[in-house]
Design a protein around this motif. Structure first.
Motif, PDB file in Angstrom:
ATOM      1  N   ARG A   1       0.816  -1.209   0.000  1.00  0.00           N
ATOM      2  CA  ARG A   1       0.000   0.000   0.000  1.00  0.00           C
ATOM      3  C   ARG A   1       0.857   1.271   0.000  1.00  0.00           C
ATOM      4  NH1 ARG A   1      -4.760   0.533   4.317  1.00  0.00           N
ATOM      5  NH2 ARG A   1      -3.034   0.317   5.808  1.00  0.00           N
ATOM      6  N   ASP A   2       1.922   1.271   0.776  1.00  0.00           N
ATOM      7  CA  ASP A   2       2.772   2.456   0.842  1.00  0.00           C
ATOM      8  C   ASP A   2       3.400   2.781  -0.518  1.00  0.00           C
ATOM      9  OD1 ASP A   2       2.182   2.697   3.489  1.00  0.00           O
ATOM     10  OD2 ASP A   2       4.031   1.728   4.206  1.00  0.00           O
ATOM     11  N   LEU A   3       3.768   1.755  -1.268  1.00  0.00           N
ATOM     12  CA  LEU A   3       4.335   1.979  -2.593  1.00  0.00           C
ATOM     13  C   LEU A   3       3.293   2.530  -3.558  1.00  0.00           C
ATOM     14  CD1 LEU A   3       6.602  -1.171  -3.155  1.00  0.00           C
ATOM     15  CD2 LEU A   3       7.342   1.201  -2.900  1.00  0.00           C
ATOM     16  N   VAL A   4       2.062   2.000  -3.472  1.00  0.00           N
ATOM     17  CA  VAL A   4       0.985   2.478  -4.342  1.00  0.00           C
ATOM     18  C   VAL A   4       0.738   3.963  -4.102  1.00  0.00           C
ATOM     19  CG1 VAL A   4      -1.470   2.282  -4.881  1.00  0.00           C
ATOM     20  CG2 VAL A   4      -0.117   0.215  -4.509  1.00  0.00           C
ATOM     21  N   ARG A   5       0.675   4.365  -2.839  1.00  0.00           N
ATOM     22  CA  ARG A   5       0.413   5.765  -2.513  1.00  0.00           C
ATOM     23  C   ARG A   5       1.590   6.661  -2.883  1.00  0.00           C
ATOM     24  NH1 ARG A   5      -2.639   5.285   3.412  1.00  0.00           N
ATOM     25  NH2 ARG A   5      -4.570   4.329   2.619  1.00  0.00           N
ATOM     26  N   PHE A   6       2.799   6.153  -2.671  1.00  0.00           N
ATOM     27  CA  PHE A   6       3.986   6.959  -2.962  1.00  0.00           C
ATOM     28  C   PHE A   6       4.080   7.307  -4.443  1.00  0.00           C
ATOM     29  CE2 PHE A   6       8.470   7.389  -4.148  1.00  0.00           C
ATOM     30  CZ  PHE A   6       8.878   8.379  -3.267  1.00  0.00           C
TER      31      PHE A   6
ATOM     32  N   ASN B   1      -2.355  14.784  -7.932  1.00  0.00           N
ATOM     33  CA  ASN B   1      -3.775  15.140  -7.916  1.00  0.00           C
ATOM     34  C   ASN B   1      -4.654  13.941  -7.569  1.00  0.00           C
ATOM     35  OD1 ASN B   1      -3.360  17.834  -8.526  1.00  0.00           O
ATOM     36  ND2 ASN B   1      -3.495  17.509 -10.746  1.00  0.00           N
ATOM     37  N   PHE B   2      -4.268  12.782  -8.055  1.00  0.00           N
ATOM     38  CA  PHE B   2      -5.032  11.570  -7.743  1.00  0.00           C
ATOM     39  C   PHE B   2      -4.922  11.241  -6.260  1.00  0.00           C
ATOM     40  CE2 PHE B   2      -6.305   7.226  -7.528  1.00  0.00           C
ATOM     41  CZ  PHE B   2      -7.142   7.007  -8.614  1.00  0.00           C
ATOM     42  N   ARG B   3      -3.720  11.325  -5.736  1.00  0.00           N
ATOM     43  CA  ARG B   3      -3.506  11.014  -4.322  1.00  0.00           C
ATOM     44  C   ARG B   3      -4.256  11.996  -3.422  1.00  0.00           C
ATOM     45  NH1 ARG B   3       1.660  10.805  -4.531  1.00  0.00           N
ATOM     46  NH2 ARG B   3       2.189  12.852  -3.722  1.00  0.00           N
ATOM     47  N   ARG B   4      -4.382  13.243  -3.882  1.00  0.00           N
ATOM     48  CA  ARG B   4      -5.075  14.257  -3.084  1.00  0.00           C
ATOM     49  C   ARG B   4      -6.592  14.011  -3.080  1.00  0.00           C
ATOM     50  NH1 ARG B   4      -6.915  19.227  -4.670  1.00  0.00           N
ATOM     51  NH2 ARG B   4      -5.870  18.976  -6.678  1.00  0.00           N
ATOM     52  N   GLN B   5      -7.156  13.575  -4.208  1.00  0.00           N
ATOM     53  CA  GLN B   5      -8.603  13.391  -4.303  1.00  0.00           C
ATOM     54  C   GLN B   5      -9.055  11.994  -3.850  1.00  0.00           C
ATOM     55  OE1 GLN B   5     -10.582  14.995  -7.909  1.00  0.00           O
ATOM     56  NE2 GLN B   5      -8.516  15.582  -8.581  1.00  0.00           N
ATOM     57  N   PHE B   6      -8.222  10.992  -4.140  1.00  0.00           N
ATOM     58  CA  PHE B   6      -8.596   9.609  -3.804  1.00  0.00           C
ATOM     59  C   PHE B   6      -7.453   8.935  -3.052  1.00  0.00           C
ATOM     60  CE2 PHE B   6     -10.249  10.768  -8.048  1.00  0.00           C
ATOM     61  CZ  PHE B   6     -11.612  10.849  -7.744  1.00  0.00           C
ATOM     62  N   PRO B   7      -7.172   9.364  -1.842  1.00  0.00           N
ATOM     63  CA  PRO B   7      -5.959   8.919  -1.132  1.00  0.00           C
ATOM     64  C   PRO B   7      -5.948   7.445  -0.755  1.00  0.00           C
ATOM     65  CG  PRO B   7      -7.384  10.198   0.320  1.00  0.00           C
ATOM     66  CD  PRO B   7      -7.962  10.327  -1.050  1.00  0.00           C
ATOM     67  N   THR B   8      -7.101   6.811  -0.638  1.00  0.00           N
ATOM     68  CA  THR B   8      -7.125   5.420  -0.174  1.00  0.00           C
ATOM     69  C   THR B   8      -7.198   4.410  -1.314  1.00  0.00           C
ATOM     70  OG1 THR B   8      -9.552   5.427   0.042  1.00  0.00           O
ATOM     71  CG2 THR B   8      -8.255   6.103   1.972  1.00  0.00           C
ATOM     72  N   THR B   9      -7.174   4.883  -2.550  1.00  0.00           N
ATOM     73  CA  THR B   9      -7.316   3.971  -3.692  1.00  0.00           C
ATOM     74  C   THR B   9      -6.125   3.023  -3.787  1.00  0.00           C
ATOM     75  OG1 THR B   9      -8.580   5.616  -4.930  1.00  0.00           O
ATOM     76  CG2 THR B   9      -7.620   3.798  -6.183  1.00  0.00           C
ATOM     77  N   ARG B  10      -6.399   1.733  -3.743  1.00  0.00           N
ATOM     78  CA  ARG B  10      -5.361   0.707  -3.833  1.00  0.00           C
ATOM     79  C   ARG B  10      -5.247   0.165  -5.257  1.00  0.00           C
ATOM     80  NH1 ARG B  10      -3.247  -2.751   0.169  1.00  0.00           N
ATOM     81  NH2 ARG B  10      -1.378  -3.737  -0.680  1.00  0.00           N
ATOM     82  N   ILE B  11      -6.382   0.110  -5.941  1.00  0.00           N
ATOM     83  CA  ILE B  11      -6.392  -0.491  -7.269  1.00  0.00           C
ATOM     84  C   ILE B  11      -7.596   0.034  -8.048  1.00  0.00           C
ATOM     85  CG2 ILE B  11      -7.743  -2.494  -6.509  1.00  0.00           C
ATOM     86  CD1 ILE B  11      -6.113  -4.223  -8.440  1.00  0.00           C
ATOM     87  N   ILE B  12      -7.442   0.133  -9.348  1.00  0.00           N
ATOM     88  CA  ILE B  12      -8.531   0.514 -10.249  1.00  0.00           C
ATOM     89  C   ILE B  12      -8.838  -0.715 -11.103  1.00  0.00           C
ATOM     90  CG2 ILE B  12      -9.277   2.112 -12.050  1.00  0.00           C
ATOM     91  CD1 ILE B  12      -6.940   3.949 -11.082  1.00  0.00           C
ATOM     92  N   ILE B  13     -10.081  -1.180 -11.053  1.00  0.00           N
ATOM     93  CA  ILE B  13     -10.418  -2.440 -11.715  1.00  0.00           C
ATOM     94  C   ILE B  13     -11.392  -2.216 -12.872  1.00  0.00           C
ATOM     95  CG2 ILE B  13     -10.029  -3.825  -9.658  1.00  0.00           C
ATOM     96  CD1 ILE B  13     -13.092  -3.977  -9.311  1.00  0.00           C
ATOM     97  N   ASP B  14     -11.344  -3.128 -13.809  1.00  0.00           N
ATOM     98  CA  ASP B  14     -12.305  -3.150 -14.906  1.00  0.00           C
ATOM     99  C   ASP B  14     -12.272  -4.535 -15.529  1.00  0.00           C
ATOM    100  OD1 ASP B  14     -14.276  -2.251 -16.564  1.00  0.00           O
ATOM    101  OD2 ASP B  14     -12.985  -0.995 -17.821  1.00  0.00           O
ATOM    102  N   GLY B  15     -13.364  -4.891 -16.157  1.00  0.00           N
ATOM    103  CA  GLY B  15     -13.438  -6.177 -16.834  1.00  0.00           C
ATOM    104  C   GLY B  15     -13.090  -6.017 -18.301  1.00  0.00           C
TER     105      GLY B  15
END
Length: 219
Positions: free
Chosen positions: A94-99, A104-118
């Motif tokens: 998680r720390d690497l993902v946030r780093f 701008n993404f980290r500021r608006q969606f700080p807890t996002t670990r993964i973006i998924i789609d099919g």
């Protein structure tokens, strides 16, 4: 090199080949041992077909071998690469993902670990009626396999699910993927409006974030 394989340089090409280990030089081929091409050229052929989606006939002309030899190399190497690389853990901490998340993404969606789609890939129509039914996609109106793919906010592919028949719903794939057990408490997963799976992730203290620019997007 970049055009045919997507790799930046010959150094990157040799590095990726080396990651497969010495087993690449001792393969058990599908039909017969391929003596016509070096191991490097066999790997090059495989990556070119993956990148360019060239036909077996065209590859046979480019490498001056028969179409049967192309099929022999292609199927052998695809299975080999799958078994070798599936052992690699591509799920980052998680720390690497946030780093590495964009500011701008980290500021608006700080807890996002993964973006998924099919995603769906077309396949040949199976002979078995049961297989036809399980792989038929009403969305694509043909037989497909469906895969759940996830990436970090920076764009690194960090999750690829097993493949399922095209009739499988996104919810069913999420349920079987056990993606919720990979995330840490307090993480969020970004998805589009088709992923109504909040109830699957809530017990693990993982939330599903569907931004408004996904909700309003037309089909």
């Amino acid at each position: 090199m970049k055009f045919y394989t997507g790799l930046q340089s010959h150094y990157d090409f040799t590095f990726v080949l080396a990651s497969l280990g010495e087993a690449a030089y001792k393969l058990n081929y599908l039909y017969f041992r391929s003596e016509q091409l070096s191991v490097e050229n066999q790997f090059f052929l495989t990556v070119v077909k993956l990148r360019q989606h060239k036909t077996n006939f065209e590859l046979s002309r480019l490498f001056n071998i028969s179409e049967t030899a192309v099929i022999n190399i292609w199927i052998t190497w695809i299975n080999f690469m799958y078994h070798q690389w599936k052992e690699i853990n591509i799920w980052p901490e998680r720390d690497l993902v946030r780093f590495f998340s964009p500011y701008n993404f980290r500021r608006q969606f700080p807890t996002t670990r993964i973006i998924i789609d099919g995603t769906e890939s077309p396949i040949r129509k199976p002979r078995s009626p049961i297989a036809q039914q399980s792989t038929f996609s009403t969305y694509k109106n043909r037989n497909t396999i469906k895969i759940l793919v996830g990436a970090t906010p920076r764009g690194l592919v960090s999750y690829v699910s097993p493949s399922y028949g095209g009739s499988t719903s996104d919810r069913q794939i999420c349920e079987r993927s056990r993606l919720m057990t990979k995330c840490d408490h307090g993480d969020s997963i970004m998805a589009d409006k088709g992923f109504n799976v909040q109830d699957l992730f809530a017990p693990y203290d993982v939330s599903i974030n569907i931004p408004t620019f996904f909700v309003k997007k037309n089909k």
